[in-house]
Motif scaffolding. Structure first.
Motif, PDB file in Angstrom:
ATOM      1  N   LEU A   1      49.123  53.941  26.033  1.00 30.30           N
ATOM      2  CA  LEU A   1      48.304  52.729  26.196  1.00 30.30           C
ATOM      3  C   LEU A   1      49.179  51.489  26.357  1.00 30.30           C
ATOM      4  O   LEU A   1      48.675  50.368  26.400  1.00 30.30           O
ATOM      5  CB  LEU A   1      47.385  52.547  24.973  1.00 30.30           C
ATOM      6  CG  LEU A   1      46.376  53.665  24.708  1.00 30.30           C
ATOM      7  CD1 LEU A   1      45.598  53.373  23.419  1.00 30.30           C
ATOM      8  CD2 LEU A   1      45.419  53.832  25.872  1.00 30.30           C
ATOM      9  N   GLY A   2      50.493  51.695  26.433  1.00 29.80           N
ATOM     10  CA  GLY A   2      51.425  50.577  26.607  1.00 29.80           C
ATOM     11  C   GLY A   2      51.841  49.930  25.305  1.00 29.80           C
ATOM     12  O   GLY A   2      52.407  48.829  25.315  1.00 29.80           O
ATOM     13  N   ILE A   3      51.593  50.601  24.166  1.00 35.66           N
ATOM     14  CA  ILE A   3      51.914  50.050  22.847  1.00 35.66           C
ATOM     15  C   ILE A   3      53.177  50.712  22.317  1.00 35.66           C
ATOM     16  O   ILE A   3      53.333  51.933  22.394  1.00 35.66           O
ATOM     17  CB  ILE A   3      50.757  50.279  21.852  1.00 35.66           C
ATOM     18  CG1 ILE A   3      49.466  49.662  22.382  1.00 35.66           C
ATOM     19  CG2 ILE A   3      51.089  49.701  20.475  1.00 35.66           C
ATOM     20  CD1 ILE A   3      48.229  50.091  21.605  1.00 35.66           C
ATOM     21  N   HIS A   4      54.056  49.905  21.746  1.00 36.78           N
ATOM     22  CA  HIS A   4      55.283  50.449  21.146  1.00 36.78           C
ATOM     23  C   HIS A   4      55.542  49.760  19.813  1.00 36.78           C
ATOM     24  O   HIS A   4      55.496  48.532  19.715  1.00 36.78           O
ATOM     25  CB  HIS A   4      56.479  50.236  22.065  1.00 36.78           C
ATOM     26  CG  HIS A   4      57.773  50.745  21.489  1.00 36.78           C
ATOM     27  ND1 HIS A   4      58.082  52.089  21.440  1.00 36.78           N
ATOM     28  CD2 HIS A   4      58.815  50.090  20.906  1.00 36.78           C
ATOM     29  CE1 HIS A   4      59.260  52.242  20.878  1.00 36.78           C
ATOM     30  NE2 HIS A   4      59.729  51.039  20.541  1.00 36.78           N
ATOM     31  N   GLY A   5      55.798  50.549  18.772  1.00 38.21           N
ATOM     32  CA  GLY A   5      56.076  50.014  17.448  1.00 38.21           C
ATOM     33  C   GLY A   5      57.529  50.182  17.062  1.00 38.21           C
ATOM     34  O   GLY A   5      58.195  51.136  17.471  1.00 38.21           O
ATOM     35  N   ARG A   6      58.038  49.248  16.260  1.00 34.34           N
ATOM     36  CA  ARG A   6      59.421  49.310  15.800  1.00 34.34           C
ATOM     37  C   ARG A   6      59.538  48.572  14.466  1.00 34.34           C
ATOM     38  O   ARG A   6      58.661  47.774  14.107  1.00 34.34           O
ATOM     39  CB  ARG A   6      60.359  48.671  16.828  1.00 34.34           C
ATOM     40  CG  ARG A   6      60.263  47.155  16.875  1.00 34.34           C
ATOM     41  CD  ARG A   6      61.105  46.524  17.951  1.00 34.34           C
ATOM     42  NE  ARG A   6      61.174  45.080  17.817  1.00 34.34           N
ATOM     43  CZ  ARG A   6      60.213  44.240  18.158  1.00 34.34           C
ATOM     44  NH1 ARG A   6      59.096  44.701  18.697  1.00 34.34           N
ATOM     45  NH2 ARG A   6      60.370  42.938  17.978  1.00 34.34           N
ATOM     46  N   TYR A   7      60.614  48.830  13.744  1.00 33.71           N
ATOM     47  CA  TYR A   7      60.897  48.088  12.516  1.00 33.71           C
ATOM     48  C   TYR A   7      61.753  46.872  12.853  1.00 33.71           C
ATOM     49  O   TYR A   7      62.758  47.000  13.563  1.00 33.71           O
ATOM     50  CB  TYR A   7      61.641  48.976  11.512  1.00 33.71           C
ATOM     51  CG  TYR A   7      60.746  49.939  10.767  1.00 33.71           C
ATOM     52  CD1 TYR A   7      60.076  49.553   9.607  1.00 33.71           C
ATOM     53  CD2 TYR A   7      60.557  51.242  11.220  1.00 33.71           C
ATOM     54  CE1 TYR A   7      59.244  50.424   8.921  1.00 33.71           C
ATOM     55  CE2 TYR A   7      59.727  52.134  10.551  1.00 33.71           C
ATOM     56  CZ  TYR A   7      59.078  51.707   9.402  1.00 33.71           C
ATOM     57  OH  TYR A   7      58.250  52.576   8.721  1.00 33.71           O
ATOM     58  N   ASN A   8      61.346  45.694  12.361  1.00 33.10           N
ATOM     59  CA  ASN A   8      62.143  44.487  12.609  1.00 33.10           C
ATOM     60  C   ASN A   8      63.199  44.313  11.512  1.00 33.10           C
ATOM     61  O   ASN A   8      63.379  45.183  10.652  1.00 33.10           O
ATOM     62  CB  ASN A   8      61.243  43.255  12.722  1.00 33.10           C
ATOM     63  CG  ASN A   8      60.493  42.948  11.429  1.00 33.10           C
ATOM     64  OD1 ASN A   8      60.783  43.503  10.363  1.00 33.10           O
ATOM     65  ND2 ASN A   8      59.520  42.046  11.504  1.00 33.10           N
ATOM     66  N   ASP A   9      63.887  43.183  11.532  1.00 29.45           N
ATOM     67  CA  ASP A   9      64.972  42.940  10.575  1.00 29.45           C
ATOM     68  C   ASP A   9      64.474  42.832   9.137  1.00 29.45           C
ATOM     69  O   ASP A   9      65.259  42.977   8.200  1.00 29.45           O
ATOM     70  CB  ASP A   9      65.724  41.653  10.958  1.00 29.45           C
ATOM     71  CG  ASP A   9      66.418  41.778  12.302  1.00 29.45           C
ATOM     72  OD1 ASP A   9      66.693  42.929  12.708  1.00 29.45           O
ATOM     73  OD2 ASP A   9      66.668  40.753  12.949  1.00 29.45           O
ATOM     74  N   HIS A  10      63.184  42.534   8.962  1.00 29.10           N
ATOM     75  CA  HIS A  10      62.609  42.408   7.623  1.00 29.10           C
ATOM     76  C   HIS A  10      61.910  43.702   7.184  1.00 29.10           C
ATOM     77  O   HIS A  10      61.129  43.702   6.244  1.00 29.10           O
ATOM     78  CB  HIS A  10      61.609  41.249   7.599  1.00 29.10           C
ATOM     79  CG  HIS A  10      62.202  39.940   8.044  1.00 29.10           C
ATOM     80  ND1 HIS A  10      63.141  39.245   7.294  1.00 29.10           N
ATOM     81  CD2 HIS A  10      62.017  39.207   9.181  1.00 29.10           C
ATOM     82  CE1 HIS A  10      63.492  38.144   7.933  1.00 29.10           C
ATOM     83  NE2 HIS A  10      62.821  38.092   9.079  1.00 29.10           N
ATOM     84  N   ASP A  11      62.192  44.795   7.890  1.00 28.48           N
ATOM     85  CA  ASP A  11      61.641  46.108   7.585  1.00 28.48           C
ATOM     86  C   ASP A  11      60.117  46.139   7.724  1.00 28.48           C
ATOM     87  O   ASP A  11      59.447  46.928   7.066  1.00 28.48           O
ATOM     88  CB  ASP A  11      62.051  46.544   6.166  1.00 28.48           C
ATOM     89  CG  ASP A  11      62.145  48.061   6.050  1.00 28.48           C
ATOM     90  OD1 ASP A  11      62.464  48.719   7.065  1.00 28.48           O
ATOM     91  OD2 ASP A  11      61.877  48.596   4.961  1.00 28.48           O
ATOM     92  N   GLN A  12      59.604  45.267   8.602  1.00 30.24           N
ATOM     93  CA  GLN A  12      58.174  45.283   8.928  1.00 30.24           C
ATOM     94  C   GLN A  12      57.979  46.019  10.254  1.00 30.24           C
ATOM     95  O   GLN A  12      58.844  45.978  11.128  1.00 30.24           O
ATOM     96  CB  GLN A  12      57.624  43.857   9.072  1.00 30.24           C
ATOM     97  CG  GLN A  12      57.573  43.062   7.788  1.00 30.24           C
ATOM     98  CD  GLN A  12      57.093  41.639   8.073  1.00 30.24           C
ATOM     99  OE1 GLN A  12      57.711  40.890   8.830  1.00 30.24           O
ATOM    100  NE2 GLN A  12      55.981  41.256   7.456  1.00 30.24           N
ATOM    101  N   VAL A  13      56.831  46.662  10.373  1.00 32.56           N
ATOM    102  CA  VAL A  13      56.530  47.345  11.630  1.00 32.56           C
ATOM    103  C   VAL A  13      55.864  46.346  12.581  1.00 32.56           C
ATOM    104  O   VAL A  13      54.811  45.784  12.265  1.00 32.56           O
ATOM    105  CB  VAL A  13      55.611  48.563  11.405  1.00 32.56           C
ATOM    106  CG1 VAL A  13      55.310  49.241  12.746  1.00 32.56           C
ATOM    107  CG2 VAL A  13      56.262  49.550  10.460  1.00 32.56           C
TER     108      VAL A  13
END
Length: 339
Positions: A184-196
């Motif tokens: 669906l064009g969605i991509h998740g990742r963890y940022n520098d603050h360990d948030q998704v």
């Protein structure tokens, strides 16, 4: 009688030869016309049209659109910062905030998609937005396995199924989520603050926010019905200006955020200046006659060569015609090699 037959046969043979030559010439003309219509491609018209390759003109156009928009935005934002800092009348602050908010709402149109929601330059590809979901956060922390069915409605319905395995780590579950939602064009990742943080093309955000639904097996999501997934956009200048419009008396509390946005714009303009310089160097390198008067000198030199008795004009003419018959792909590769 035999003479007449021989004459007729010779005439017939000559006619067939003329037809064959005409057919070959017609084929050459057709190929020549095809070559003319397919190359070169029509260049994109930028604010300063150039006669170079399409890719370079696209870059120039994108740079100019991004630059023009950021300059306007910087001017309006600086003015708002100034009148808030000077504690001007609340009506004046609110009016300027409205002007700025209108400019932010027109960002996609005025910048032609070259500036994203976080005021970063996007010269290649599509602008994207970041968003969060508390529901997805809980889903990643669960240990129970579950089969999920996502539905994205709107002009057309898209359905995606995926399975989250039992006793899996959050990063493993995020990987599975990306495999499904990626369609669906969605991509998740963890940022520098360990948030998704999830990302999607900005053009698809409105549809996603209003129409993404899911059902499961009764663990995280109900089994018998689809429920709307709650999403929220990453904070941006747009929201802060909205707060100032709603309550101009508290505008001073947003001075730090406005200052940070001005710093962000300054950085992007600096990057654009470097990029424009690099493009300028490319144009200079591509220039046939970089210095004034060299084109006239070249024409005089050509005249001298053509006037020389030792050089056959017909030979030169054939050589130039031969260059015009080189395959299109070869010409393109040569041009790209020098670009």
């Amino acid at each position: 009688m035999s003479v007449k037959l021989q004459t007729t046969a010779a005439a017939s043979k000559g006619l067939r030869k003329q037809r064959a030559v005409a057919k070959v010439n017609h084929s050459r003309v057709q190929k020549s016309r095809q070559l003319i219509t397919t190359f070169p491609d029509y260049p994109l018209i930028s604010s300063t049209p150039l006669r170079y390759n399409v890719q370079l003109n696209q870059q120039l156009t994108s740079v100019q659109q991004a630059y023009d928009y950021l300059i306007k935005l910087e001017s309006q934002l600086s003015h708002l910062y100034s009148i808030i800092d000077q504690e001007k009348d609340l009506n004046v602050i609110q009016q300027q905030a409205n002007t700025l908010f209108s400019l932010l709402l027109q960002r996609t149109t005025l910048s032609a998609g070259t500036v994203d929601r976080q005021l970063k330059i996007v010269l290649a590809g599509s602008a994207k937005v970041n968003f969060f979901s508390d529901e997805f956060d809980k889903l990643l922390q669960q240990s129970a396995g579950e089969t999920l069915l996502f539905s994205l409605t709107g002009q057309k319905e898209e359905m995606i199924g995926l399975k989250l395995p039992e006793q899996s780590l959050p990063k493993q579950r995020l990987l599975q989520l990306n495999k499904g939602l990626g369609r669906l064009g969605i991509h998740g990742r963890y940022n520098d603050h360990d948030q998704v943080v999830f990302t999607i093309n900005e053009s698809r955000w409105r549809r996603l926010n209003n129409h993404l639904k899911v059902k499961g097996e009764g663990h995280c999501y109900p089994e018998n019905e689809f429920v709307l997934v709650q999403l929220r956009l990453e904070s941006a200048l747009e929201q802060q200006i909205q707060h100032i419009i709603s309550d101009p008396s508290g505008a001073k509390s947003y001075l730090d955020q406005i200052k940070a946005s001005l710093h962000q714009i300054t950085q992007q303009l600096h990057w654009l200046a470097i990029h424009k310089k690099n493009v300028g160097n490319r144009i200079t390198a591509m220039s046939t006659f970089p210095e004034a008067g060299t084109a006239i000198l070249a024409s005089h030199a050509l005249f001298q060569q053509l006037s020389d008795d030792n050089i056959s004009y017909s030979t030169l003419s054939q050589a130039i015609s031969g260059q015009g018959n080189v395959r299109t792909a070869t010409v393109k590769n040569l041009l790209l090699g020098y670009a």
